[in-house]
Design a protein around this motif. Structure first.
Motif, PDB file in Angstrom:
ATOM      1  N   PRO A 128       0.705  -1.265   0.037  1.00 29.79           N
ATOM      2  CA  PRO A 128      -0.061  -0.076   0.123  1.00 29.79           C
ATOM      3  C   PRO A 128       0.944   1.306  -0.070  1.00 29.79           C
ATOM      4  O   PRO A 128       1.956   1.226   0.359  1.00 29.79           O
ATOM      5  N   VAL A 129       0.191   2.372  -0.635  1.00 32.58           N
ATOM      6  CA  VAL A 129       0.837   3.699  -0.729  1.00 32.58           C
ATOM      7  C   VAL A 129       0.113   4.435   0.549  1.00 32.58           C
ATOM      8  O   VAL A 129      -1.090   4.852   0.322  1.00 32.58           O
ATOM      9  N   PHE A 130       0.697   5.223   1.435  1.00 31.58           N
ATOM     10  CA  PHE A 130       0.119   6.006   2.190  1.00 31.58           C
ATOM     11  C   PHE A 130       0.366   7.393   2.085  1.00 31.58           C
ATOM     12  O   PHE A 130       1.566   7.974   1.604  1.00 31.58           O
ATOM     13  N   MET A 131      -0.740   8.425   2.376  1.00 33.84           N
ATOM     14  CA  MET A 131      -0.489   9.679   2.421  1.00 33.84           C
ATOM     15  C   MET A 131      -0.361   9.987   3.921  1.00 33.84           C
ATOM     16  O   MET A 131      -1.068   9.841   4.699  1.00 33.84           O
ATOM     17  N   LEU A 132       0.994  10.973   4.313  1.00 30.59           N
ATOM     18  CA  LEU A 132       1.143  10.986   5.590  1.00 30.59           C
ATOM     19  C   LEU A 132       1.340  12.500   5.840  1.00 30.59           C
ATOM     20  O   LEU A 132       1.843  13.492   4.995  1.00 30.59           O
ATOM     21  N   ALA A 133       0.991  12.783   7.313  1.00 33.60           N
ATOM     22  CA  ALA A 133       1.595  14.161   7.617  1.00 33.60           C
ATOM     23  C   ALA A 133       2.241  13.958   8.915  1.00 33.60           C
ATOM     24  O   ALA A 133       2.131  12.726   9.692  1.00 33.60           O
ATOM     25  N   ALA A 134       3.040  15.134   9.448  1.00 30.35           N
ATOM     26  CA  ALA A 134       3.425  14.731  10.685  1.00 30.35           C
ATOM     27  C   ALA A 134       2.648  14.809  11.886  1.00 30.35           C
ATOM     28  O   ALA A 134       1.474  15.189  11.699  1.00 30.35           O
ATOM     29  N   ALA A 135       2.905  14.299  13.026  1.00 31.86           N
ATOM     30  CA  ALA A 135       2.222  14.276  14.122  1.00 31.86           C
ATOM     31  C   ALA A 135       1.828  15.650  14.666  1.00 31.86           C
ATOM     32  O   ALA A 135       0.356  15.759  15.168  1.00 31.86           O
ATOM     33  N   SER A 136       2.270  16.536  14.254  1.00 33.67           N
ATOM     34  CA  SER A 136       1.947  17.832  14.644  1.00 33.67           C
ATOM     35  C   SER A 136       1.098  18.673  13.989  1.00 33.67           C
ATOM     36  O   SER A 136       0.771  19.673  13.869  1.00 33.67           O
ATOM     37  N   MET A 198       9.057  14.942   9.360  1.00 27.93           N
ATOM     38  CA  MET A 198       9.129  15.132  10.699  1.00 27.93           C
ATOM     39  C   MET A 198       9.589  16.493  11.164  1.00 27.93           C
ATOM     40  O   MET A 198       9.466  17.158  12.093  1.00 27.93           O
ATOM     41  N   SER A 199      10.518  16.715  10.336  1.00 21.28           N
ATOM     42  CA  SER A 199      11.295  18.110  10.693  1.00 21.28           C
ATOM     43  C   SER A 199      10.756  19.436   9.965  1.00 21.28           C
ATOM     44  O   SER A 199      11.060  20.417  10.519  1.00 21.28           O
ATOM     45  N   GLY A 200       9.587  19.134   9.284  1.00 21.21           N
ATOM     46  CA  GLY A 200       8.812  20.424   8.851  1.00 21.21           C
ATOM     47  C   GLY A 200       9.403  20.906   7.297  1.00 21.21           C
ATOM     48  O   GLY A 200       8.869  21.900   6.971  1.00 21.21           O
ATOM     49  N   GLU A 201      10.197  20.295   6.867  1.00 24.49           N
ATOM     50  CA  GLU A 201      10.572  20.554   5.396  1.00 24.49           C
ATOM     51  C   GLU A 201       9.757  20.421   4.312  1.00 24.49           C
ATOM     52  O   GLU A 201       9.709  20.950   3.475  1.00 24.49           O
ATOM     53  N   VAL A 202       8.893  19.213   4.573  1.00 24.48           N
ATOM     54  CA  VAL A 202       7.512  19.362   3.674  1.00 24.48           C
ATOM     55  C   VAL A 202       6.294  19.095   4.667  1.00 24.48           C
ATOM     56  O   VAL A 202       6.478  18.844   5.754  1.00 24.48           O
ATOM     57  N   ASP A 203       5.152  19.432   3.924  1.00 19.18           N
ATOM     58  CA  ASP A 203       3.823  19.402   4.702  1.00 19.18           C
ATOM     59  C   ASP A 203       3.403  18.057   4.777  1.00 19.18           C
ATOM     60  O   ASP A 203       2.700  17.773   5.727  1.00 19.18           O
ATOM     61  N   VAL A 204       3.540  17.340   3.797  1.00 18.07           N
ATOM     62  CA  VAL A 204       2.854  16.070   3.353  1.00 18.07           C
ATOM     63  C   VAL A 204       3.525  15.209   2.725  1.00 18.07           C
ATOM     64  O   VAL A 204       4.729  15.714   1.833  1.00 18.07           O
ATOM     65  N   MET A 205       3.398  13.687   2.651  1.00 13.20           N
ATOM     66  CA  MET A 205       4.410  13.063   1.779  1.00 13.20           C
ATOM     67  C   MET A 205       3.601  11.996   1.509  1.00 13.20           C
ATOM     68  O   MET A 205       2.332  11.245   2.273  1.00 13.20           O
ATOM     69  N   PHE A 206       4.094  10.943   0.572  1.00 14.41           N
ATOM     70  CA  PHE A 206       3.483   9.657   0.167  1.00 14.41           C
ATOM     71  C   PHE A 206       4.654   8.626   0.197  1.00 14.41           C
ATOM     72  O   PHE A 206       5.820   8.926   0.166  1.00 14.41           O
ATOM     73  N   ASP A 207       4.185   7.450   0.890  1.00 13.65           N
ATOM     74  CA  ASP A 207       5.483   6.412   0.954  1.00 13.65           C
ATOM     75  C   ASP A 207       4.629   5.146   1.090  1.00 13.65           C
ATOM     76  O   ASP A 207       3.564   4.908   1.305  1.00 13.65           O
ATOM     77  N   LEU A 208       5.471   4.118   0.774  1.00 15.75           N
ATOM     78  CA  LEU A 208       5.320   2.896   0.755  1.00 15.75           C
ATOM     79  C   LEU A 208       5.226   2.122   1.951  1.00 15.75           C
ATOM     80  O   LEU A 208       6.074   2.440   2.899  1.00 15.75           O
ATOM     81  N   GLY A 209       4.434   1.327   2.266  1.00 13.19           N
ATOM     82  CA  GLY A 209       4.457   0.345   3.285  1.00 13.19           C
ATOM     83  C   GLY A 209       5.751  -0.378   3.696  1.00 13.19           C
ATOM     84  O   GLY A 209       6.242  -0.990   2.742  1.00 13.19           O
ATOM     85  N   SER A 210       6.431   0.019   5.024  1.00 13.52           N
ATOM     86  CA  SER A 210       7.576  -0.633   4.983  1.00 13.52           C
ATOM     87  C   SER A 210       7.790  -0.465   6.478  1.00 13.52           C
ATOM     88  O   SER A 210       7.042  -0.177   7.230  1.00 13.52           O
ATOM     89  N   ARG A 223       1.354  10.821  10.910  1.00 14.65           N
ATOM     90  CA  ARG A 223      -0.048  10.579  10.922  1.00 14.65           C
ATOM     91  C   ARG A 223      -0.548  10.009   9.528  1.00 14.65           C
ATOM     92  O   ARG A 223      -0.278  10.786   8.625  1.00 14.65           O
ATOM     93  N   PRO A 224      -1.021   8.676   9.330  1.00 13.04           N
ATOM     94  CA  PRO A 224      -1.563   8.324   8.098  1.00 13.04           C
ATOM     95  C   PRO A 224      -2.876   9.243   7.911  1.00 13.04           C
ATOM     96  O   PRO A 224      -3.823   9.153   8.675  1.00 13.04           O
ATOM     97  N   LEU A 225      -2.884   9.730   6.694  1.00 14.13           N
ATOM     98  CA  LEU A 225      -4.144  10.342   6.248  1.00 14.13           C
ATOM     99  C   LEU A 225      -4.825   9.807   5.374  1.00 14.13           C
ATOM    100  O   LEU A 225      -6.350   9.768   5.407  1.00 14.13           O
ATOM    101  N   ALA A 226      -4.352   9.011   4.621  1.00 13.19           N
ATOM    102  CA  ALA A 226      -5.068   8.011   3.517  1.00 13.19           C
ATOM    103  C   ALA A 226      -4.314   7.078   3.046  1.00 13.19           C
ATOM    104  O   ALA A 226      -2.972   6.851   3.060  1.00 13.19           O
ATOM    105  N   VAL A 227      -4.700   5.754   2.781  1.00 15.18           N
ATOM    106  CA  VAL A 227      -4.258   4.751   2.089  1.00 15.18           C
ATOM    107  C   VAL A 227      -4.739   4.574   0.754  1.00 15.18           C
ATOM    108  O   VAL A 227      -6.037   4.465   0.537  1.00 15.18           O
TER     109      VAL A 227
END
Length: 328
Positions: A128-136, A198-210, A223-227
């Motif tokens: 799966p590919v996740f849409m992610l955001a930092a916890a904050s 996590m450092s705030g360089e980007v607002d959101v990212m996509f990544d593969l399950g790992s 924080r996963p926002l969508a799969v």
């Protein structure tokens, strides 16, 4: 005269016997009669390598010969593919297949015909590919991300594991389907991108399950926002699938499996397929896949996996061209 006929019969008998012995000696040994090389186009320790080694260990038991992992990283997995295609089509050089076999031909070009030079053996996982955001982050859903990106000039900064990766393709699918502006920030792999998130360089990212991503999700660091598929993912603290709000055009799911050089005897492919499916039925292998956020997915026949591969090849070749995605 009778002696002459007997001599002829005797000579014929010797000739026939010699022919049978020669044929028996020339007949190939049953497959496999020596170790099998599983060529992986990615570095040791990563998700692909971990899955390949788990499967290789179990396949060795079924096949009665060692299945030895050979890591040949570089060129988005293309070095490994070419090494396998340079070998004889005899089933002793097996390719670790993944979505890069469907994207490389359009992204970087390959010196082989992907439609005719590769024969799929069987699938092992869906990834799966996740849409992610930092916890904050203030974002808690895909809808939040789309709305925020539309409000900003140029859109949100969105990270990925690199140009042409599944994480980048996921962003491009979303941008085109939702007419969403975004600034793509490619990293050299998913882990650096997660650090950037996590450092705030980007607002959101996509990544593969790992395994790395799952550990960050479980620890509450991201924080996963969508799969990006129709179904939820078991074993991961995942959000609702995009069927809750995103169109089917945004769906993307990577995959892993095995392939060989075209021309490999069907009986050899069938034997490899049976050994792979036996490996994927092992609870330890399934647990290893799920621990990395992957979904064990076996194909019923080699033809089924070949069909999936050709569909993926057609989809991504057309999409990469339409989105004008170029390697850096």
């Amino acid at each position: 005269m009778e002696f002459g006929k007997g001599a002829v019969r005797l000579a014929f008998s010797f000739t026939a016997a010699f022919g049978l012995i020669h044929a028996a000696c020339a007949a190939p040994a049953p497959y496999p009669s020596r170790p099998i090389q599983l060529i992986v186009g990615f570095a040791p320790g990563g998700a692909a390598d971990t899955m390949a080694r788990a499967v290789a260990e179990e396949m060795s038991k079924s096949l009665g010969q060692p299945v030895v992992v050979d890591n040949r990283s570089g060129a988005s997995g293309n070095i490994a593919t070419q090494a396998a295609l340079a070998a004889a089509p005899d089933g002793y050089s097996v390719i670790f297949a993944a979505i890069h076999l469907a994207t490389n031909p359009s992204m970087i070009g390959v010196p082989y015909n992907p439609r005719t030079d590769l024969a799929m053996v069987g699938q092992m996982t869906s990834v799966p590919v996740f849409m992610l955001a930092a916890a904050s982050s203030p974002y808690r859903s895909a809808a939040d991300v789309i709305a925020a990106s539309r409000r900003l000039d140029g859109g949100l900064k969105v990270g990925s594991g690199g140009i042409g990766t599944s994480s980048h393709l996921a962003l491009e699918l979303l941008k085109r389907a939702e007419h969403m502006p975004a600034l793509h920030i490619p990293y050299r792999g998913g882990t650096p991108a997660l650090q950037g998130l996590m450092s705030g360089e980007v607002d959101v990212m996509f990544d593969l399950g790992s395994g790395t991503l799952k550990s960050y999700i479980d620890a509450g660091k991201v924080r996963p926002l969508a799969v990006m598929q129709a179904s939820a993912v078991s074993g991961v603290k995942a959000p609702p699938a995009p069927a809750a709000g995103l169109p089917k055009e945004t769906y993307i799911r990577s995959w892993q499996g095995l392939a060989v050089k075209a021309g490999t005897p069907p009986a050899v492919i069938d034997k490899l397929h049976a050994a792979l499916n036996a490996a994927m039925r092992q609870p330890a292998v399934q647990a290893r896949a799920q621990a990395m956020g992957m979904e064990p997915t076996a194909s019923a026949t080699p033809a089924d996996f070949q069909k999936l591969y050709l569909e993926e090849l057609a989809r991504w070749s057309a999409f990469i061209k339409a989105a004008n995605i170029k390697p850096q």
